[in-house]
Design a protein around this motif. Structure first.
Motif, PDB file in Angstrom:
ATOM      1  N   GLY A 134     -89.669 -31.290   3.784  1.00  0.00           N
ATOM      2  CA  GLY A 134     -89.142 -30.249   2.919  1.00  0.00           C
ATOM      3  C   GLY A 134     -90.015 -30.048   1.695  1.00  0.00           C
ATOM      4  O   GLY A 134     -91.118 -30.594   1.572  1.00  0.00           O
ATOM      5  N   PHE A 146     -90.244 -23.312   8.738  1.00  0.00           N
ATOM      6  CA  PHE A 146     -91.296 -24.167   9.301  1.00  0.00           C
ATOM      7  C   PHE A 146     -91.717 -23.711  10.688  1.00  0.00           C
ATOM      8  O   PHE A 146     -92.898 -23.776  11.050  1.00  0.00           O
ATOM      9  CB  PHE A 146     -90.833 -25.628   9.342  1.00  0.00           C
ATOM     10  CG  PHE A 146     -90.922 -26.327   8.007  1.00  0.00           C
ATOM     11  CD1 PHE A 146     -92.124 -26.392   7.323  1.00  0.00           C
ATOM     12  CD2 PHE A 146     -89.809 -26.917   7.427  1.00  0.00           C
ATOM     13  CE1 PHE A 146     -92.211 -27.026   6.104  1.00  0.00           C
ATOM     14  CE2 PHE A 146     -89.891 -27.547   6.203  1.00  0.00           C
ATOM     15  CZ  PHE A 146     -91.094 -27.596   5.528  1.00  0.00           C
ATOM     16  N   GLY A 148     -84.040 -33.501  -2.338  1.00  0.00           N
ATOM     17  CA  GLY A 148     -83.251 -32.968  -1.230  1.00  0.00           C
ATOM     18  C   GLY A 148     -82.021 -33.858  -1.051  1.00  0.00           C
ATOM     19  O   GLY A 148     -81.357 -34.252  -2.012  1.00  0.00           O
ATOM     20  N   ASP A 174     -87.851 -36.000   8.763  1.00  0.00           N
ATOM     21  CA  ASP A 174     -87.508 -34.758   8.061  1.00  0.00           C
ATOM     22  C   ASP A 174     -88.700 -34.343   7.205  1.00  0.00           C
ATOM     23  O   ASP A 174     -89.629 -35.133   6.978  1.00  0.00           O
ATOM     24  CB  ASP A 174     -86.267 -34.999   7.186  1.00  0.00           C
ATOM     25  CG  ASP A 174     -85.649 -33.690   6.699  1.00  0.00           C
ATOM     26  OD1 ASP A 174     -86.122 -32.622   7.120  1.00  0.00           O
ATOM     27  OD2 ASP A 174     -84.704 -33.744   5.902  1.00  0.00           O
ATOM     28  N   SER A 234     -81.062 -23.349  10.138  1.00  0.00           N
ATOM     29  CA  SER A 234     -81.164 -23.424   8.687  1.00  0.00           C
ATOM     30  C   SER A 234     -82.403 -22.687   8.196  1.00  0.00           C
ATOM     31  O   SER A 234     -83.343 -22.418   8.936  1.00  0.00           O
ATOM     32  CB  SER A 234     -81.227 -24.895   8.259  1.00  0.00           C
ATOM     33  OG  SER A 234     -82.435 -25.461   8.698  1.00  0.00           O
ATOM     34  N   GLU A 235     -82.373 -22.347   6.909  1.00  0.00           N
ATOM     35  CA  GLU A 235     -83.495 -21.636   6.286  1.00  0.00           C
ATOM     36  C   GLU A 235     -84.780 -22.442   6.421  1.00  0.00           C
ATOM     37  O   GLU A 235     -85.837 -21.893   6.750  1.00  0.00           O
ATOM     38  CB  GLU A 235     -83.134 -21.402   4.812  1.00  0.00           C
ATOM     39  CG  GLU A 235     -84.247 -20.770   3.974  1.00  0.00           C
ATOM     40  CD  GLU A 235     -83.802 -20.630   2.523  1.00  0.00           C
ATOM     41  OE1 GLU A 235     -84.641 -20.847   1.645  1.00  0.00           O
ATOM     42  OE2 GLU A 235     -82.618 -20.305   2.285  1.00  0.00           O
ATOM     43  N   LYS A 236     -84.668 -23.761   6.207  1.00  0.00           N
ATOM     44  CA  LYS A 236     -85.863 -24.613   6.284  1.00  0.00           C
ATOM     45  C   LYS A 236     -86.431 -24.644   7.704  1.00  0.00           C
ATOM     46  O   LYS A 236     -87.642 -24.536   7.899  1.00  0.00           O
ATOM     47  CB  LYS A 236     -85.488 -26.028   5.830  1.00  0.00           C
ATOM     48  CG  LYS A 236     -86.627 -27.020   5.905  1.00  0.00           C
ATOM     49  CD  LYS A 236     -86.225 -28.380   5.364  1.00  0.00           C
ATOM     50  CE  LYS A 236     -85.177 -29.003   6.232  1.00  0.00           C
ATOM     51  NZ  LYS A 236     -84.825 -30.359   5.807  1.00  0.00           N
ATOM     52  N   THR A 237     -85.544 -24.757   8.716  1.00  0.00           N
ATOM     53  CA  THR A 237     -86.008 -24.830  10.103  1.00  0.00           C
ATOM     54  C   THR A 237     -86.725 -23.555  10.513  1.00  0.00           C
ATOM     55  O   THR A 237     -87.807 -23.576  11.106  1.00  0.00           O
ATOM     56  CB  THR A 237     -84.812 -25.086  11.024  1.00  0.00           C
ATOM     57  OG1 THR A 237     -84.171 -26.294  10.619  1.00  0.00           O
ATOM     58  CG2 THR A 237     -85.275 -25.213  12.470  1.00  0.00           C
TER      59      THR A 237
END
Length: 758
Positions: free
Chosen positions: A156, A15, A87, A154, A9-12
């Protein structure tokens, strides 16, 4: 397969990229992680550019006009009111507030549903220092994995660029409140405190110093009726030899980190670079002091009213009274209102503390950190020694300590005496060493010679044993081949004689016992077959052999429960390529939990559906589909049995009745199971009718076997033995008693023995 399943994913990716310092390595990582997804590559690259900007939405508050309201503790921002989404998390209620963040109870909506604690920076507090400390807290908790430390789930960023992270929701109360409200005894408090020490030790091993240990940051809840402590709030944690965030945390000049009542002297000195893990040891000492006496070493009221310099002086210079002294000086009015009353009789904790607890606490609270416990684990071990009535390491100065102080006062005299003594000792030791070396060399030569002789004897014996074993192995192979050939030709005496001779030649081979056990089972000699299979289980053999030879069924029918349970445990843990229906059948024939039976039922239904799909498909079949198609009737039977064990009686009845129309060798053996299913569903008449049909089937099989003068009917003996097991169970369930002894079984046993005797 969708792109979301193949590309992170974009978030993973974002980070992970933040943790890479080198720009070239970061760019290469992002390119490989995004693969050929140009849209994802553009999105991640844009996030990284915004993050690297000196001035970005995170560094400039998006709600600065709301700062006075936020600082007053009032939550008026509708973005973070109950019901709002952050989120995939829906905010339920606010349960905590710190200097720069809020903590909410949140309900995660996807990909799983669960309650969690969501921590987010207050609007208007998004300074670079606050965000860096916020990220450091999240990273600190994420580094740790301990049952007594709250976990991070999690993290974000909201649409308004406010960082948040989600962690385990701890439904507990502060440590001291829990101990006092539950009137815990000293021993129980100490046991609970030991778990907290282990959690802090884990954090230290991960390179994290908490720096703000206090009761409100240690929540206690009940788990299975036992107290469980959770260390939370690493908001002022410090890393040792690593970076917790890509941003720099700058601690302002003349600012103290921590809570004064629990702050170590080095923290009060405001030299943050000089703070190490022993600062947390001091805070643990304060917690232990409060658990034992009901108050901190220095009264919080006094610290609050003292000036800044006076507060630092108290923490760094004043020695607190011992815990036992603090208890003994409480006047009667304080004793009635303080938490000490909840510990038990006042004399009990005081007497215990005077022995060893005073020393443990005061060692942890020592102003000189070099005199404190070196680790939180060492503190926990000393408390456990106290609980086990063993000497503690924090005892008063020993004789050796007194001797070292005397030696410092008389250096000249002791130095002279020591030189003379050392010279004498060295001379004596040298002589003894030379003599011992000579003796050792002689002994080594004699030992080496003896070992060489023993090795020669052992080698000759091993060679002889190997030759003997090869001879016996060749002989056993011939006997087994003869046994199989005679069994195929139904020359039962010759087959049994060959197998029996093989058990004498090679008694430690599981294969010979399995072969003879299978012959006995084919002839209906159940007890003899079970004895052979028990021998094979005791020796140990590949688990797939048991599944394919029906060993579990024979052991269960013959009442060999110990061997059956041993085999069943290995069967559950096996990861072989044996057909799944055979593996499930071996487990379902005995007692099985409804949950495990439901799992097997689901897997059997999937196998049946795949078999159906393969019937209309022109493509090749995999191994499991080929097996399922060939043995479709067996699969229906196993699925029905699994549904019955799981309590899904309607589906069980459907599958079991289908077996009566399928083309397979065991058609009819499901009749007692159908009777049990009707009985479980409350269909008494249908249950009795189905049981009578099972009895008719039994009579027909027995008459057929007697007519053939053989110990078992024409169907496979594994199906026959399972039918007998389930018919006996159906008689107990439906009729309320075990079936009456049938003389035909005795007659079949005579036929089976006669077949062996010739």
């Amino acid at each position: 397969m969708s792109a979301s399943m193949t590309v992170a994913s974009e978030k993973t990716i974002f980070f992970h990229a933040l943790e890479i310092d080198s720009l070239e390595q970061r760019t290469e990582y992002v390119r490989q992680a995004c693969k050929n997804n140009t849209q994802l590559l553009s999105a991640v690259s844009a996030l990284l550019r915004e993050n690297d900007r000196e001035v970005n939405p995170i560094d400039r508050p998006v709600a600065a006009e709301m700062l006075p309201t936020m600082m007053s503790g009032e939550l008026t921002d509708p973005r973070f009111s109950p019901g709002a989404m952050v989120g995939p998390y829906q905010l339920m209620e606010r349960i905590g507030e710190g200097g720069f963040g809020w903590v909410f109870v949140a309900q995660q909506r996807s990909p799983v549903q669960r309650r969690a604690a969501l921590k987010i920076i207050k609007p208007g507090m998004e300074s670079r220092e606050v965000i860096a400390r916020f990220e450091a807290e999240r990273q600190a908790i994420a580094l740790m994995d301990h049952p007594n430390i709250a976990r991070v789930f999690d993290a974000g960023v909201t649409e308004t660029a406010q960082p948040y992270f989600v962690m385990e929701l701890v439904r507990g109360v502060p440590l001291t409140d829990f101990c006092n409200s539950n009137r815990l005894r000293i021993s129980d408090r100490l046991q609970l405190f030991v778990t907290i020490c282990h959690a802090v030790q884990h954090a230290h091993q991960k390179g994290i110093i908490h720096r703000d240990l206090k009761p409100s940051n240690i929540l206690v809840t009940l788990q299975d009726g036992r107290p469980l402590a959770k260390v939370i709030d690493f908001g002022v944690a410090k890393a040792i030899g690593q970076s917790l965030t890509v941003k720099t945390i700058y601690t302002r000049f003349t600012s103290m980190v921590g809570t004064p009542a629990y702050m170590s002297p080095e923290q009060a000195a405001m030299s943050t670079d000089d703070v190490d893990t022993r600062s947390d040891i001091y805070s643990l000492g304060v917690l232990l002091y409060e658990l034992l006496t009901g108050s901190t070493p220095f009264a919080p009221d006094r610290l609050q009213t003292a000036g800044f310099d006076e507060l630092r002086r108290i923490i760094r210079e004043e020695e607190p009274p011992r815990p036992s002294t603090r208890l003994s000086t409480l006047n009667s009015e304080e004793s009635r209102t303080s938490d000490v009353e909840r510990l038990g009789p006042p004399t009990t904790p005081s007497t215990a503390m005077k022995r060893d607890l005073d020393w443990i606490v005061m060692k942890a609270l020592h102003k000189d950190r070099n005199r404190r416990y070196s680790t939180a684990g060492a503190l926990a071990e000393d408390i456990l020694r106290f609980l086990q009535d063993q000497p503690v390491e924090a005892r008063p100065p020993s004789s050796w300590y007194r001797f070292t102080t005397f030696a410092r006062r008389n250096k000249v005299a002791i130095s002279t005496f020591s030189l003379v003594a050392i010279a004498l000792i060295i001379g004596t030791a040298t002589s003894l060493w030379q003599a011992r070396e000579a003796i050792r060399e002689r002994d080594e030569k004699e030992l080496a010679l003896a070992e060489a002789r023993e090795a020669e004897v052992a080698a000759n014996a091993a060679r002889s044993e190997l030759e003997n074993f090869n001879d016996r192995l060749n002989s056993t192979t011939v006997l087994l081949a003869a046994g199989r050939a005679n069994a195929d030709a139904q020359r039962w005496p010759d087959a049994y004689e060959a197998y029996s001779e093989a058990t004498q030649v090679l008694p430690k081979s599981f294969l010979v016992w399995l072969e003879r056990g299978g012959l006995n089972a084919k002839l209906g000699r159940w007890e003899s077959s079970a004895n052979d299979f028990v021998k094979a289980v005791e020796i140990g053999f590949p688990i797939e052999q048991a599944e394919l030879n029906g060993v579990p069924q024979i052991l269960l029918y013959a009442g060999r429960s110990d061997a059956y349970e041993t085999l069943l445990q290995e069967l559950r843990q096996s990861d072989t390529e044996v057909p799944f229906a055979v593996s499930a059948r071996g487990q379902l024939v005995g007692s099985l939990s409804p949950n495990r039976a439901a799992e097997l039922a689901d897997q059997m239904e999937q196998m049946l559906s795949k078999t159906f799909d393969s019937d209309v498909s022109s493509g090749p079949l995999n191994k499991r589909q080929r097996y399922a198609k060939i043995y479709y009737g067996v699969n229906l039977y196993v699925a029905g049995l699994a549904h019955l064990k799981a309590g899904d009686y309607q589906q069980a009845l459907h599958r079991l009745e289908e077996t009566n129309h399928a083309n397979w060798f065991g058609r009819g053996i499901a009749k007692p199971l159908i009777a049990i299913a009707h009985h479980r569903m409350g269909n008494a008449d249908d249950a009795v009718q189905s049981f009578e049909e099972s009895q008719v089937f039994l009579d027909r099989m027995l008459d057929e076997s007697i007519e053939r003068s053989k110990g078992s009917p024409s169907m496979p003996w594994i199906d026959w033995i399972e039918f007998l097991i389930h018919h006996r169970e159906a008689s107990i369930v439906v009729k309320g008693h075990t079936p009456a002894a049938d003389p035909r079984f005795q007659q079949l046993q005579v036929f089976a023995d006669a077949a062996i005797d010739g």
